[in-house]
Write a protein that holds these residues in place. Sequence first.
Motif, short mmCIF file in Angstrom:
data_model
loop_
_atom_site.label_atom_id
_atom_site.label_comp_id
_atom_site.label_asym_id
_atom_site.label_seq_id
_atom_site.Cartn_x
_atom_site.Cartn_y
_atom_site.Cartn_z
N UNK A 102 0.83 -1.19 0.00
CA UNK A 102 0.00 0.00 0.00
C UNK A 102 0.87 1.24 0.00
N UNK A 103 1.92 1.22 0.80
CA UNK A 103 2.84 2.36 0.88
C UNK A 103 4.21 1.89 1.34
N UNK A 104 5.23 2.51 0.80
CA UNK A 104 6.62 2.30 1.22
C UNK A 104 7.07 3.69 1.68
N UNK A 105 7.20 3.85 2.99
CA UNK A 105 7.42 5.17 3.57
C UNK A 105 8.78 5.30 4.25
N UNK A 106 9.31 6.51 4.21
CA UNK A 106 10.57 6.85 4.88
C UNK A 106 10.28 8.03 5.80
N UNK A 107 10.72 7.93 7.02
CA UNK A 107 10.55 9.04 7.97
C UNK A 107 11.33 10.24 7.43
N UNK A 108 10.79 11.43 7.58
CA UNK A 108 11.41 12.62 7.01
C UNK A 108 12.83 12.87 7.51
N UNK A 109 13.17 12.37 8.70
CA UNK A 109 14.54 12.52 9.19
C UNK A 109 15.42 11.34 8.76
N UNK A 110 14.89 10.48 7.89
CA UNK A 110 15.59 9.31 7.34
C UNK A 110 16.01 8.29 8.38
N UNK A 111 15.39 8.31 9.56
CA UNK A 111 15.78 7.38 10.63
C UNK A 111 15.06 6.03 10.54
N UNK A 112 13.96 5.96 9.79
CA UNK A 112 13.19 4.72 9.72
C UNK A 112 12.54 4.58 8.36
N UNK A 113 12.29 3.33 8.02
CA UNK A 113 11.61 3.01 6.77
C UNK A 113 10.60 1.92 7.07
N UNK A 114 9.39 2.06 6.57
CA UNK A 114 8.33 1.11 6.87
C UNK A 114 7.45 0.92 5.63
N UNK A 115 6.89 -0.28 5.54
CA UNK A 115 5.93 -0.56 4.47
C UNK A 115 4.58 -0.86 5.11
N UNK A 116 3.53 -0.39 4.48
CA UNK A 116 2.16 -0.72 4.88
C UNK A 116 1.67 -1.73 3.86
N UNK A 117 1.23 -2.89 4.36
CA UNK A 117 0.90 -4.03 3.50
C UNK A 117 -0.49 -4.57 3.80
N UNK B 42 -2.20 8.49 7.61
CA UNK B 42 -2.05 8.88 9.02
C UNK B 42 -0.58 8.80 9.44
N UNK B 43 0.13 7.78 8.96
CA UNK B 43 1.56 7.66 9.26
C UNK B 43 2.29 8.86 8.65
N UNK B 44 2.00 9.15 7.39
CA UNK B 44 2.69 10.23 6.70
C UNK B 44 2.52 11.58 7.38
N UNK B 45 1.32 11.86 7.88
CA UNK B 45 1.10 13.18 8.46
C UNK B 45 1.50 13.28 9.94
N UNK B 46 2.03 12.20 10.49
CA UNK B 46 2.54 12.24 11.86
C UNK B 46 1.54 11.86 12.93
N UNK C 290 4.02 10.87 15.69
CA UNK C 290 4.49 12.24 15.88
C UNK C 290 5.50 12.70 14.85
N UNK C 291 6.08 11.78 14.09
CA UNK C 291 7.03 12.14 13.04
C UNK C 291 6.36 12.07 11.69
#
Length: 113
Positions: free
Chosen positions: A61-76, A96-100, A104-105
């Motif tokens: 569904x989404x392959x996301x990277x935290x804006x500070x590049x500290x984490x990467x997660x996929x929504x499946x 919801x993940x993307x907007x923090x 919170x990130x």
Amino acid sequence: MMGPMHFVITLLCLGLMVPLGAVSAQEAGCAPSEVGDGTGVFFLALGESCTAAQAEGYTVIAHLVRDDDSSEVMVLVDAEHDDAETLQVAQLLAEQVKDGSVDGGTWHDQLPE
């Protein structure tokens, strides 16, 4: 029986209760972590030993990277729950993940390689 909007609200609430920092702890096992029992929506935290290859068999569904590049997660979504309603709910959760709202990130989409 749960109506469509009740299902969406329930899943989002469950998703918001899952801190993504805790999801990264599953990296050692490199298995997607389900967001609520039986929902069919999963997070997969990526890192040194856990790659996007572990998402095989799931709809990404989404392959996301935290804006500070500290984490990467996929929504499946797993194959058993690959229906329009679940896909829509998973997309809402990714937003919801993307907007923090989840941890919170803020996060952004990983650009295709």
